[in-house]
Write an enzyme that holds these catalytic residues in place. Structure first.
Site, mmCIF file in Angstrom:
data_model
loop_
_atom_site.group_PDB
_atom_site.id
_atom_site.type_symbol
_atom_site.label_atom_id
_atom_site.label_comp_id
_atom_site.label_asym_id
_atom_site.label_seq_id
_atom_site.Cartn_x
_atom_site.Cartn_y
_atom_site.Cartn_z
ATOM 1 C CB THR A 111 -0.977 0.446 1.593
ATOM 2 O OG1 THR A 111 0.135 0.192 2.917
ATOM 3 C CG2 THR A 111 -1.536 -1.231 1.127
ATOM 4 C CD GLU A 112 -1.576 3.985 -2.063
ATOM 5 O OE1 GLU A 112 -3.055 4.211 -2.825
ATOM 6 O OE2 GLU A 112 -1.538 2.736 -2.346
ATOM 7 N N PRO A 113 1.018 4.109 1.038
ATOM 8 C CG PRO A 113 -0.874 4.381 3.201
ATOM 9 C CD PRO A 113 -0.367 3.870 1.627
#
Length: 652
Positions: A284-286
């Site tokens: 996931t991008e975080p």
């Protein structure tokens, strides 16, 4: 109300009218801050929407006093100042002086003759007067640790950017520690970067310091404990799962994957049911690697994650082409393959989040959407054929999208492979056509009534139009084959008398498995060794497993095989194996004009980025990143420089 929703309601101190304290907002996703979104929609503040990864690196650039973040992310979309708004989403932002410099387009030339130039966007770094960050523990020196945070996000660079701008850093924490009470390696933000610490009362942790909008605290998300893998319940076969089941056919072993919000979340459920998640890494991008990503209002962290990094670092990885495939949602799709997810209505403000960063830098894209919305109902008859019981009132395939969050033309320029998967049809966008091409149709679906009549444009219909795999529509496990047979796993390089064996995904769990494995290898090796003598063997043991009870029998059979057939043995893991295998498979010196014409599919004398990407994948099994394609395609590839360009690519 709290956070930005609370701030959006505070009036300016020196105003007799209800003028908001907030003057402008620069964000990536406004879905969870409706009060702030309403100020933007009513033109009460200046407001912009920018890609999440670009905002993250704008902050990092400010920390170093760099002019800003330079990237290709946003080209061809509504972010692009040429043809777009530069991210401005209302009249107040368009009229602002800041809009002229917030996002600017650059032409960067790599030679003095200015023959090799590329377009980039510069996202301007802005000074930060106040940074509000959160952590778990603060000691009396201001050092901060994140042991109960599910994500690292960008607290550190936010603190650095504010500090180096002469601003203040305010940190919210759950608890305090004594001097040097936090182990040095656990300090995530040094106290030298922190001006003020606010401690949330223990009885208010759930309200003011939760892990997400819906999760108060869960030690599984911090990896303090690992949750057991639950027994998978059967997934109801509705239109969402049908879409996800078709998408799973694109997954390959060793893939690094990003799943978007909404429909793409179902891909993880289907992949888990099919036993595919052990062979792919979800991200996931975080900043999360591995585990099972949470969805909906919990989006961001993962259960049982393998590793965490800061969000700006994850976007560095994404922008460099680290992802093999992304499954993303689509609100609207145009005839050219443009996608809108950021502004489905003029009366609703959402934003792209990390969608633009991910969609423009990933080799393979799979956009997932229902064919229509608001009222769609399907059924499967006794022959497992699809019937449209009730058509949706809103068409997803439109002549022009409200806002261009993804550009089909830009994807072709970058050489990306793009598919659009729905419950009843699959499309693709390639350099061969400027319009979407229909390549698959669900069994039982009527081409005219159920597909063409529900679109605002007519797609190209592939002469090789296929029926979607019937397993998708049968309410049992599909048993997707990921790895192929033993023969398909082996490559023989005749000039080197060497053999490459890819053992990824094989598990030896019985005497029968041991016999199958070594008899299969012996049947392949024996005629080669009889003809040319002992052979060099290169093996990939990544993802290979032998149950403890069969170690001895496996070792004995391997020793016998080595004695009878091997000249030498080398062992590689993962991508090192594929690179080594490829280097031996390709003898570039023997290539001639006939090889060029294998790549030049449209016979125009020039190899386009899309042709280069497709044929490298088809002929050589190489997935090129958009960055690699841009590096190679600085000039036109023709039959005169073809071999030189391919050689440069293989050596890069």
């Amino acid at each position: 109300e709290k956070g930005l929703n609370y701030l959006a309601n505070i009036p300016s101190n020196d105003s007799l009218e209800k003028v908001p304290m907030i003057k402008r907002a620069i964000g990536s996703h406004y879905g969870q801050v409706p009060k702030l979104a309403n100020l933007a929609l009513s033109n009460a503040i200046e407001a912009w929407v920018l890609p999440l990864g670009s905002i993250s690196r704008m902050i990092r650039s400010q920390a170093t006093h760099s002019p800003g973040h330079i990237t290709t992310v946003g080209l061809g979309t509504f972010i692009d100042p040429e043809g777009g708004t530069g991210g401005a989403i209302n009249k107040a932002a368009l009229a602002s002086d800041l809009n002229l410099e917030l996002v600017t387009k650059l032409s960067v030339c790599f030679d003095r003759q200015k023959e090799t130039c590329h377009k980039y966007l510069l996202y301007k770094a802005l000074p930060i007067q106040v940074a509000i960050i959160r952590a778990t523990t603060a000691d009396s020196l201001g050092n901060l640790s994140l042991e109960h945070e599910s994500l690292f996000c960008d607290q550190k660079i936010m603190a650095m950017a504010a500090r180096n701008s002469g601003g203040l850093v305010l940190a919210q924490v759950k608890r305090l520690s004594t001097d040097h009470g936090i182990p040095t390696r656990s300090v995530h933000i040094p106290g030298a970067l922190v001006d003020c610490v606010v401690v949330v009362d223990e009885n208010e942790h759930d309200s003011y310091h939760p892990m997400s909008y819906d999760t108060r605290y869960d030690p599984v998300l911090t990896n303090e404990i690992r949750a057991p893998k639950d027994t998978i319940n059967r997934i109801a076969l509705d239109h969402r799962i049908i879409i996800a089941r078709r998408a799973c056919f694109v997954l390959k072993p060793n893939n690094i994957v990003n799943l978007g919000i909404g429909l793409p979340e179902s891909v993880a459920a289907v992949a888990s049911e099919e036993g595919m998640l052990d062979y792919a890494t979800l991200t996931t991008e975080p900043g999360v690697f591995g585990g099972t990503p949470l969805g909906g209002r919990n989006f961001g962290p993962s259960a049982n994650a393998d590793a965490l990094m800061a969000m700006n670092e994850m976007f560095d990885y994404y922008d460099g082409g680290g992802l093999d495939i992304a499954f993303l949602g689509a609100g609207q799709i145009s005839s050219r393959g443009d996608v809108n997810v950021s502004r489905l209505s003029q009366h609703m403000l959402t934003g792209p989040g990390g969608f633009i960063d991910i969609s423009q830098n990933t080799r393979n894209l799979c956009f997932l959407a229902t064919f229509t919305a608001k009222g769609l109902e399907i059924a499967l008859n006794c022959r497992n054929e699809m019937e449209i019981v009730s058509e949706g009132r809103i068409k997803k395939f439109v002549s022009q999208v409200n806002e261009k969050t993804f550009s089909g033309d830009e994807a072709v320029r970058r050489g990306q492979k793009v598919y659009y998967v729905t419950e009843r049809a699959v499309f693709r966008r390639t350099s061969a056509f400027s319009t979407l091409e229909l390549v698959e149709i669900a069994p039982g679906v009527r081409l005219k009534e159920d597909i063409l009549d529900q679109m605002d444009f007519y797609p190209i219909i592939s002469p090789d139009l296929k029926v979607m795999d019937p397993r998708i529509f049968i309410d049992t496990k599909m048993n997707i084959t990921l790895f192929g047979s033993l023969n398909e796993r082996i490559s023989y390089i005749e000039e080197d008398h060497a053999i490459y064996i890819n053992n990824f995904g094989i598990s030896i769990n019985s005497d029968g498995d041991v016999e199958w494995f070594f008899k299969g290898l012996e049947n392949i090796l024996k005629p080669l060794v009889t003809a040319k003598g002992p052979i060099d063997v290169i093996v990939n043991y990544d993802g290979f497993d032998v149950a403890a009870a069969f170690h001895d029998s496996f070792r004995a059979e391997l020793t016998s095989l080595e004695k009878n057939y091997y000249k030498s043995a080398k062992r590689f893991a993962g991508k090192a194996f594929y690179r080594s295998s490829l280097a031996k498979k390709v003898n570039i010196k023997t290539w001639d004009e006939s090889a060029f014409f294998m790549f030049d599919k449209d016979k125009d004398g020039i190899i386009s980025p899309q042709e280069l990407r497709d044929e490298m994948r088809s002929i050589l099994g190489i997935s090129l990143t958009p960055f690699q394609i841009n590096e190679i395609c600085t000039t036109e590839i023709n039959k005169h420089n073809f071999v030189e360009c391919i050689q440069k690519l293989l050596l890069s």
